[in-house]
Motif scaffolding. Structure first.
Motif, PDB file in Angstrom:
ATOM      1  N   ALA A   1       7.215 -75.176  55.750  1.00 42.32           N
ATOM      2  CA  ALA A   1       8.175 -75.821  56.645  1.00 42.32           C
ATOM      3  C   ALA A   1       9.515 -75.988  55.948  1.00 42.32           C
ATOM      4  O   ALA A   1      10.578 -75.788  56.547  1.00 42.32           O
TER       5      ALA A   1
ATOM      6  N   ARG B   1       6.381 -73.525  64.120  1.00 38.79           N
ATOM      7  CA  ARG B   1       6.435 -74.829  63.482  1.00 38.79           C
ATOM      8  C   ARG B   1       7.418 -75.764  64.167  1.00 38.79           C
ATOM      9  O   ARG B   1       8.617 -75.765  63.874  1.00 38.79           O
TER      10      ARG B   1
ATOM     11  N   SER C   1      -0.245 -72.490  67.782  1.00 38.34           N
ATOM     12  CA  SER C   1       0.698 -73.612  67.766  1.00 38.34           C
ATOM     13  C   SER C   1       0.226 -74.716  68.702  1.00 38.34           C
ATOM     14  O   SER C   1      -0.824 -74.622  69.344  1.00 38.34           O
TER      15      SER C   1
END
Length: 238
Positions: free
Chosen positions: A73, A97, A115
């Motif tokens: 991230a 993300r 996701s």
């Protein structure tokens, strides 16, 4: 880039400046020009991608997707911070993300099968953040829209080296997805400039490309060629 490509860049940038002021208006994609989404390959480093984009006509790109599945991230936030200033008229979204997209204050997030769902992301994402979903059928496209997705990316339409051994879904399935979806459908997979007309005629609101731009010998010229093909397809439709 050739002189004709330079002329195309100036003309398109002027013509569509108002359309591209902010990606928060992504919900108007269905009435705007056909979209050109460029997606990072996951096979290049940030410096290499930045060097390519610095030489490209950014005003011709509607959306840049940072699709780097193997990066953290924090790295995705760094990619956004580096690339967004190079593309002031282009939306930059982070794939998969939502946490990184929120931290980066990105224009949008592109969701995949692993996701959060579109409904879950919509509850968390701020009002100005676009939510896109990757889908593989008309049913998935309709469901993503029902859950609040602003657009979907459908594929793969044609055979592509990034999906070896997997049969393409073809133009008929693309047309079915476009018919089923109340939000714009962006086509992906094996798309070259010569195939743009067929894709737009099938109902797609635009195209998404990876290696055919960022690993092309002349990426700036390739972007101009895609933009010209998209604009010609729109004119032909009218």
């Amino acid at each position: 880039m050739t002189s004709s490509a330079n002329t195309l860049t100036i003309t398109a940038a002027q013509q569509y400046d108002e359309v591209k002021r902010h990606f928060g208006r992504v919900r108007t994609m269905r009435i705007a020009r056909p979209q050109l989404h460029v997606i990072t390959t996951g096979q290049q480093e940030l410096d290499a991608v930045a060097a390519i984009l610095e030489r490209c006509p950014g005003a011709l790109i509607d959306v840049l997707h940072v699709r780097e599945k193997h990066r953290s991230a924090r790295e995705l936030v760094d990619w956004h911070a580096r690339l967004k200033p190079l593309l002031p008229q282009t939306a930059v979204v982070l794939n998969d993300r939502l946490d990184a997209a929120l931290a980066a204050n990105a224009d949008g997030v592109q969701l995949t099968g692993g996701s959060l769902s579109a409904a879950q992301a919509r509850r968390i994402a701020p009002p100005g953040m676009a939510v896109g979903c990757s889908v593989h059928s008309a049913e998935e496209a309709a469901e993503a829209a029902r859950q609040g997705a602003d657009y979907v990316i459908f594929g793969h339409v044609f055979a592509t080296g990034s999906k070896p051994g997997l049969a393409p879904r073809g133009l008929d399935e693309l047309a079915a997805a476009a018919k089923a979806s109340p939000v714009p459908v962006i086509a992906i997979g094996g798309i070259e400039p010569k195939r743009v007309q067929a894709v737009i005629s099938a109902g797609a609101a635009g195209i998404a490309v990876l290696s055919s731009v960022l690993r092309h010998a002349e990426p700036a010229g390739q972007i101009a060629a895609f933009r010209e093909a998209l604009d010609n397809a729109r004119l032909a439709a009218h």
